[in-house]
Design an enzyme around this catalytic site. Sequence first.
Site, PDB file in Angstrom:
ATOM      1  N   LYS A  66     -52.103   9.112  41.563  1.00 16.03           N
ATOM      2  CA  LYS A  66     -52.652   8.911  40.364  1.00 16.03           C
ATOM      3  C   LYS A  66     -54.351   8.796  40.423  1.00 16.03           C
ATOM      4  CE  LYS A  66     -52.606   5.817  36.472  1.00 16.03           C
ATOM      5  NZ  LYS A  66     -52.579   6.961  35.514  1.00 16.03           N
ATOM      6  N   GLY A  90     -50.095  20.974  29.241  1.00 17.94           N
ATOM      7  CA  GLY A  90     -49.879  20.870  30.950  1.00 17.94           C
ATOM      8  C   GLY A  90     -48.481  20.830  31.155  1.00 17.94           C
ATOM      9  N   HIS A 106     -48.948   2.379  41.136  1.00 16.87           N
ATOM     10  CA  HIS A 106     -48.721   3.707  40.678  1.00 16.87           C
ATOM     11  C   HIS A 106     -48.433   4.469  41.709  1.00 16.87           C
ATOM     12  CE1 HIS A 106     -49.850   2.543  36.567  1.00 16.87           C
ATOM     13  NE2 HIS A 106     -49.091   3.663  36.246  1.00 16.87           N
ATOM     14  N   GLY A 131     -54.395   3.418  32.509  1.00 18.12           N
ATOM     15  CA  GLY A 131     -54.549   3.498  31.049  1.00 18.12           C
ATOM     16  C   GLY A 131     -53.710   2.297  30.539  1.00 18.12           C
ATOM     17  N   THR A 132     -52.517   1.976  31.180  1.00 12.64           N
ATOM     18  CA  THR A 132     -51.729   1.055  30.622  1.00 12.64           C
ATOM     19  C   THR A 132     -52.207  -0.381  30.889  1.00 12.64           C
ATOM     20  OG1 THR A 132     -49.561   2.272  31.020  1.00 12.64           O
ATOM     21  CG2 THR A 132     -49.313  -0.072  30.777  1.00 12.64           C
ATOM     22  N   GLY A 171     -51.554  11.302  25.522  1.00 19.15           N
ATOM     23  CA  GLY A 171     -51.131  10.363  26.451  1.00 19.15           C
ATOM     24  C   GLY A 171     -51.883  10.482  27.876  1.00 19.15           C
ATOM     25  N   GLU A 229     -51.017  25.756  29.785  1.00 16.40           N
ATOM     26  CA  GLU A 229     -51.421  25.367  31.078  1.00 16.40           C
ATOM     27  C   GLU A 229     -53.085  25.793  31.149  1.00 16.40           C
ATOM     28  OE1 GLU A 229     -51.728  23.961  33.414  1.00 16.40           O
ATOM     29  OE2 GLU A 229     -49.697  22.637  33.457  1.00 16.40           O
ATOM     30  N   SER A 267     -52.341   6.538  23.469  1.00 18.85           N
ATOM     31  CA  SER A 267     -52.238   5.386  23.651  1.00 18.85           C
ATOM     32  C   SER A 267     -52.215   5.548  25.262  1.00 18.85           C
ATOM     33  CB  SER A 267     -50.538   5.169  23.395  1.00 18.85           C
ATOM     34  OG  SER A 267     -50.509   3.681  23.738  1.00 18.85           O
ATOM     35  N   GLY A 268     -52.499   4.301  25.802  1.00 16.99           N
ATOM     36  CA  GLY A 268     -52.611   4.261  27.372  1.00 16.99           C
ATOM     37  C   GLY A 268     -51.249   4.415  27.906  1.00 16.99           C
TER      38      GLY A 268
END
Length: 269
Positions: A160, A10, A156, A166-167, A100, A36, A124-125
């Site tokens: 988004k 990305g 956010h 996710g956090t 991520g 990409e 991880s979130g």
Amino acid sequence: MSDIRIVVAGAAGRMGQTLIRTIGETKGCIVSGALEAPGNPDLGQDAGTLAGLKPLGLALTDDPLPLIAKADALVDFTTPKVSVELAALCAQARIVDVIGTTGCSADDDAKIRAAARHATIIKSGSMSMGINLLAALVRRAAKALPEFDIEIVEMHHRRKVDAPSGTALLLGQAAAESRGIALGDKAVRARDGHTGARPDDAIGFASLRGGTVIGEHEVIFAGASERIVLSHVAEDRSIFAHGAVAAAKWGQGKKPGLYAMADVLGLSD
């Protein structure tokens, strides 16, 4: 010791460009490839130029195989579908995979766990070191205050695409595990109309979207006549990049398996 060669997935996006700059600033690490999606208009451009740096001599490509074959790690903030595919390729190449990406389904997570039998995967979130410390505090507070209601509020930017973040889910999972309950059974993600009284063991989520907010999270512990609020504010996207690069470095030489940022930071119970 030679530099750790990191592929950025990305690479044309905001997070990808931030990662390229962060890796370039990190001693002992280099960007070895920029990936990409097929059809991306930036394919063929120099990754360094795109990120606002001097040219790196690395053109954005949509072919991951030659990049992964010569890399020590891949950092991936893309989409669930792409992350699953890249995890399988990292498993074949036996390199570190830092994920991520948020919004993964249970099936996506199962496929990533399968890939972790052969690759060191850190997922991880949130890659923020501060958020992962917050999760550790949430875990302790949830256990110490079993009678307190838990509500998680997150905000956010308007672009988004997944909610809760996710956090927020990472924080909710920390609270649920501490109380010995399944988050999937107890999460309340929306309230509208006549909802009835709040269940005692619910973990509530509220998601706000707007503007250019990078990320704000509050975990509210509401008790009888008192309330505790644990919060984190992300002021720059680079905090996620720094955490991801730290994870890529930490993963070198580790046994295959699925790890979290809590492992990287030594916060695992």
